[in-house]
Motif scaffolding. Structure first.
Motif, PDB file in Angstrom:
ATOM      1  N   GLU A   1      -5.682  -0.717   0.753  1.00  0.00           N
ATOM      2  CA  GLU A   1      -6.065   0.631   0.331  1.00  0.00           C
ATOM      3  C   GLU A   1      -5.244   1.683   1.083  1.00  0.00           C
ATOM      4  N   PHE A   2      -5.066   1.469   2.375  1.00  0.00           N
ATOM      5  CA  PHE A   2      -4.275   2.400   3.185  1.00  0.00           C
ATOM      6  C   PHE A   2      -2.847   2.488   2.667  1.00  0.00           C
ATOM      7  N   LEU A   3      -2.241   1.343   2.383  1.00  0.00           N
ATOM      8  CA  LEU A   3      -0.861   1.332   1.904  1.00  0.00           C
ATOM      9  C   LEU A   3      -0.751   1.946   0.517  1.00  0.00           C
ATOM     10  N   ARG A   4      -1.713   1.655  -0.341  1.00  0.00           N
ATOM     11  CA  ARG A   4      -1.684   2.187  -1.702  1.00  0.00           C
ATOM     12  C   ARG A   4      -1.715   3.717  -1.707  1.00  0.00           C
ATOM     13  N   ASP A   5      -2.389   4.281  -0.742  1.00  0.00           N
ATOM     14  CA  ASP A   5      -2.484   5.742  -0.675  1.00  0.00           C
ATOM     15  C   ASP A   5      -1.189   6.390  -0.196  1.00  0.00           C
ATOM     16  N   ARG A   6      -0.307   5.617   0.450  1.00  0.00           N
ATOM     17  CA  ARG A   6       0.846   6.219   1.103  1.00  0.00           C
ATOM     18  C   ARG A   6       2.190   5.612   0.718  1.00  0.00           C
ATOM     19  N   THR A   7       2.171   4.418   0.153  1.00  0.00           N
ATOM     20  CA  THR A   7       3.430   3.750  -0.179  1.00  0.00           C
ATOM     21  C   THR A   7       3.345   3.138  -1.569  1.00  0.00           C
ATOM     22  N   TYR A   8       4.405   2.434  -1.938  1.00  0.00           N
ATOM     23  CA  TYR A   8       4.491   1.776  -3.240  1.00  0.00           C
ATOM     24  C   TYR A   8       4.287   0.272  -3.110  1.00  0.00           C
ATOM     25  N   ILE A   9       4.015  -0.214  -1.897  1.00  0.00           N
ATOM     26  CA  ILE A   9       3.907  -1.648  -1.647  1.00  0.00           C
ATOM     27  C   ILE A   9       2.468  -2.042  -1.348  1.00  0.00           C
ATOM     28  N   THR A  10       2.208  -3.342  -1.437  1.00  0.00           N
ATOM     29  CA  THR A  10       0.887  -3.887  -1.136  1.00  0.00           C
ATOM     30  C   THR A  10       0.876  -4.457   0.281  1.00  0.00           C
ATOM     31  N   ALA A  11      -0.324  -4.773   0.751  1.00  0.00           N
ATOM     32  CA  ALA A  11      -0.444  -5.360   2.085  1.00  0.00           C
ATOM     33  C   ALA A  11       0.271  -6.695   2.161  1.00  0.00           C
ATOM     34  N   ARG A  12       0.180  -7.497   1.095  1.00  0.00           N
ATOM     35  CA  ARG A  12       0.873  -8.785   1.071  1.00  0.00           C
ATOM     36  C   ARG A  12       2.376  -8.606   1.186  1.00  0.00           C
ATOM     37  N   GLU A  13       2.918  -7.662   0.414  1.00  0.00           N
ATOM     38  CA  GLU A  13       4.362  -7.441   0.432  1.00  0.00           C
ATOM     39  C   GLU A  13       4.819  -6.887   1.776  1.00  0.00           C
TER      40      GLU A  13
END
Length: 250
Positions: A111-123
């Motif tokens: 959720e944190f990454l989705r709000d700030r980047t284009y990548i997922t936690a897995r990636e």
């Protein structure tokens, strides 16, 4: 489809540079981008001024379907017991990245990454691992996949080498796509120079935070050098953009 099977009783917080909570609480996450993705209508994806989301790239959905197919057919399940220390390679035991994320849950990190980047936690995790476990002959994808839960606290299942490779490729593709999008925005005269500076500042702060969470020790000199390189590139981009527009107007 990967599901976390190890519920954590302790909660810990990872807070970004603006005080945002990254990694506590919530239902047990699954390593599933389709489920972690905000639904249409969330603030991050809501249409603006009558625009629709129909043109949003569908790459993530195709990626998720491919990962599900790969993992459901060949992904080993998580063992009921922790592996013996002797079974874990020495370099995996000594791996010190992501230690600040102990107790983190995949869903909150995603959720944190989705709000700030284009990548997922897995990636994010696998891209870093592929960088750290790169050898002269390639990336040790089997080692990464088999030891993923020991390497990254918020990843609780193993991956096949094919799934590791796919996540790495997805990360690379997204970086290239995001780069092209940004450069077009910078060169098409949509943003003013001041607005571009703001974009670069925000992007730099997020990138620095992610590096710090990974355990990268950034010195002040390194930060200043990186910012100067970025500023130099942006000056070249603006000058090239102005030159192109002048040639078109001539």
């Amino acid at each position: 489809m990967l599901e976390d099977t190890d519920e954590r009783s302790d909660e810990s917080d990872a807070v970004d540079a603006h005080g945002d909570e990254v990694a506590t609480g919530g239902k047990q996450p699954t390593d599933n981008d389709a489920e972690d993705r905000p639904a249409n209508g969330d603030a991050a994806d809501s249409p603006v001024d009558g625009e629709s989301n129909d043109n949003r790239p569908a790459d993530d959905d195709r990626e998720d379907e491919a990962v599900v197919e790969t993992e459901s057919s060949s992904m080993p399940s998580v063992p009921d017991t922790e592996p013996e220390a002797s079974d874990v390679p020495e370099d995996v035991q000594k791996y010190a990245r992501f230690t600040k994320m102990d107790g983190a849950q995949y869903e909150r990190v995603n959720e944190f990454l989705r709000d700030r980047t284009y990548i997922t936690a897995r990636e994010w995790a696998i891209a870093r691992l592929c960088s750290d476990f790169r050898t002269e002959t390639g990336v040790e994808m089997t080692k990464i996949g088999e030891n993923l839960p020991e390497l990254v606290p918020f990843m609780t299942d193993t991956y096949t080498p094919q799934a590791v490779n796919q996540a790495r490729s997805s990360f690379e593709e997204k970086v290239r796509t995001a780069g092209a999008t940004f450069l077009y925005g910078a060169m098409c005269d949509f943003f003013t120079a001041e607005e571009l500076d703001d974009v670069m500042y925000e992007s730099t702060e997020v990138a620095k935070f992610l590096l710090e969470v990974e355990g990268v020790d950034l010195s002040v000199e390194d930060e200043l050098e990186a910012e100067e390189r970025i500023s130099s590139v942006m000056r070249d981009v603006r000058e090239a953009s102005e030159q192109l527009r002048e040639e078109d107007d001539a």
